[in-house]
Motif scaffolding. Sequence first.
Motif, PDB file in Angstrom:
ATOM      1  N   ARG A  41       0.842  -1.209   0.000  1.00 57.09           N
ATOM      2  CA  ARG A  41       0.000   0.000   0.000  1.00 57.09           C
ATOM      3  C   ARG A  41       0.871   1.250   0.000  1.00 57.09           C
ATOM      4  O   ARG A  41       0.627   2.184  -0.765  1.00 57.09           O
ATOM      5  N   THR A 120     -10.260  -2.728   3.337  1.00 57.02           N
ATOM      6  CA  THR A 120     -10.000  -2.879   1.904  1.00 57.02           C
ATOM      7  C   THR A 120      -8.639  -2.307   1.524  1.00 57.02           C
ATOM      8  O   THR A 120      -7.971  -2.847   0.656  1.00 57.02           O
ATOM      9  N   VAL A 121      -8.203  -1.227   2.187  1.00 52.90           N
ATOM     10  CA  VAL A 121      -6.938  -0.593   1.817  1.00 52.90           C
ATOM     11  C   VAL A 121      -5.713  -1.400   2.240  1.00 52.90           C
ATOM     12  O   VAL A 121      -4.583  -0.982   2.001  1.00 52.90           O
ATOM     13  N   ALA A 137     -10.343  -2.262  -3.239  1.00 51.84           N
ATOM     14  CA  ALA A 137      -9.105  -1.877  -2.558  1.00 51.84           C
ATOM     15  C   ALA A 137      -8.448  -0.707  -3.287  1.00 51.84           C
ATOM     16  O   ALA A 137      -8.018   0.272  -2.666  1.00 51.84           O
ATOM     17  N   ASP A 140     -10.724   2.496  -2.862  1.00 53.06           N
ATOM     18  CA  ASP A 140     -10.647   3.093  -1.529  1.00 53.06           C
ATOM     19  C   ASP A 140      -9.259   3.660  -1.241  1.00 53.06           C
ATOM     20  O   ASP A 140      -9.137   4.696  -0.582  1.00 53.06           O
ATOM     21  N   LEU A 141      -8.221   3.012  -1.742  1.00 52.13           N
ATOM     22  CA  LEU A 141      -6.870   3.531  -1.554  1.00 52.13           C
ATOM     23  C   LEU A 141      -6.724   4.885  -2.245  1.00 52.13           C
ATOM     24  O   LEU A 141      -6.162   5.831  -1.682  1.00 52.13           O
ATOM     25  N   ARG A 144      -8.337   7.434  -0.201  1.00 53.43           N
ATOM     26  CA  ARG A 144      -7.853   7.434   1.201  1.00 53.43           C
ATOM     27  C   ARG A 144      -9.019   7.200   2.168  1.00 53.43           C
ATOM     28  O   ARG A 144      -9.122   7.827   3.226  1.00 53.43           O
ATOM     29  N   TYR A 164      -4.522   4.232  11.054  1.00 52.19           N
ATOM     30  CA  TYR A 164      -4.729   4.691   9.681  1.00 52.19           C
ATOM     31  C   TYR A 164      -5.220   6.130   9.612  1.00 52.19           C
ATOM     32  O   TYR A 164      -4.893   6.858   8.680  1.00 52.19           O
ATOM     33  N   PHE A 169      -5.977   8.603   6.414  1.00 56.97           N
ATOM     34  CA  PHE A 169      -7.159   7.905   5.917  1.00 56.97           C
ATOM     35  C   PHE A 169      -8.382   8.342   6.722  1.00 56.97           C
ATOM     36  O   PHE A 169      -8.281   8.656   7.909  1.00 56.97           O
TER      37      PHE A 169
END
Length: 199
Positions: A41, A120-121, A137, A140-141, A144, A164, A169
């Motif tokens: 990530r 998910t991240v 994933a 959502d990444l 953030r 996070y 995030f």
Amino acid sequence: MTYFRTNFEDFCARSGCDTAHINRIYEALGGGAWLAGGAIRRTLIGQALDSDFDFFFKSAEDMAAWEAGLPSGLNLIRETEHHKHWRGTIAGSELPVDIQAIRFRFYETAEQVIDSFDYTVTMFVLDNDDLVTTPYALWDLGRRKLAVHKITYPVATMRRLLKYTKQGFTACAGCLQSILKETAASPEAMGQLDIEYVD
């Protein structure tokens, strides 16, 4: 669940990710193991790789074979029933690294590894040359956003929520509610306070 599998180098080249550090770790240690979670990530979003590198395995035998091949520059500093943690250096880098071998569960595929993750991240794994993840994933990444995938250890998931948010995030509307519901529905969760989880 829909999984997304692509060549890691090609994927990173399109977005300008610097893969030199993670490649050095994976080439030195990845044989017989999957590298998953935070290191990938961080690479994808251009953050420094100042966290640990989590490795997952198909079996206890595969983990033992992997461990037997670890470089001499790594020293075992902690061992629990859930994981083993080494710190030290590998060839090509003088910077110390933290390596974790996850052993509370073993997996048949890279897809099973990420399917066990809470947010998910965190759902990223290197399977040889391939990056394995999910469309959610990646979505959502990019935003953030913290969204829950699966809660197995509610207390650990709550602790990681705090971690996070400090990294920039933001929890989605249902994230905290999902964690609290799962904690209330699982009285045994309070007995899992020592589980640190991974990532």
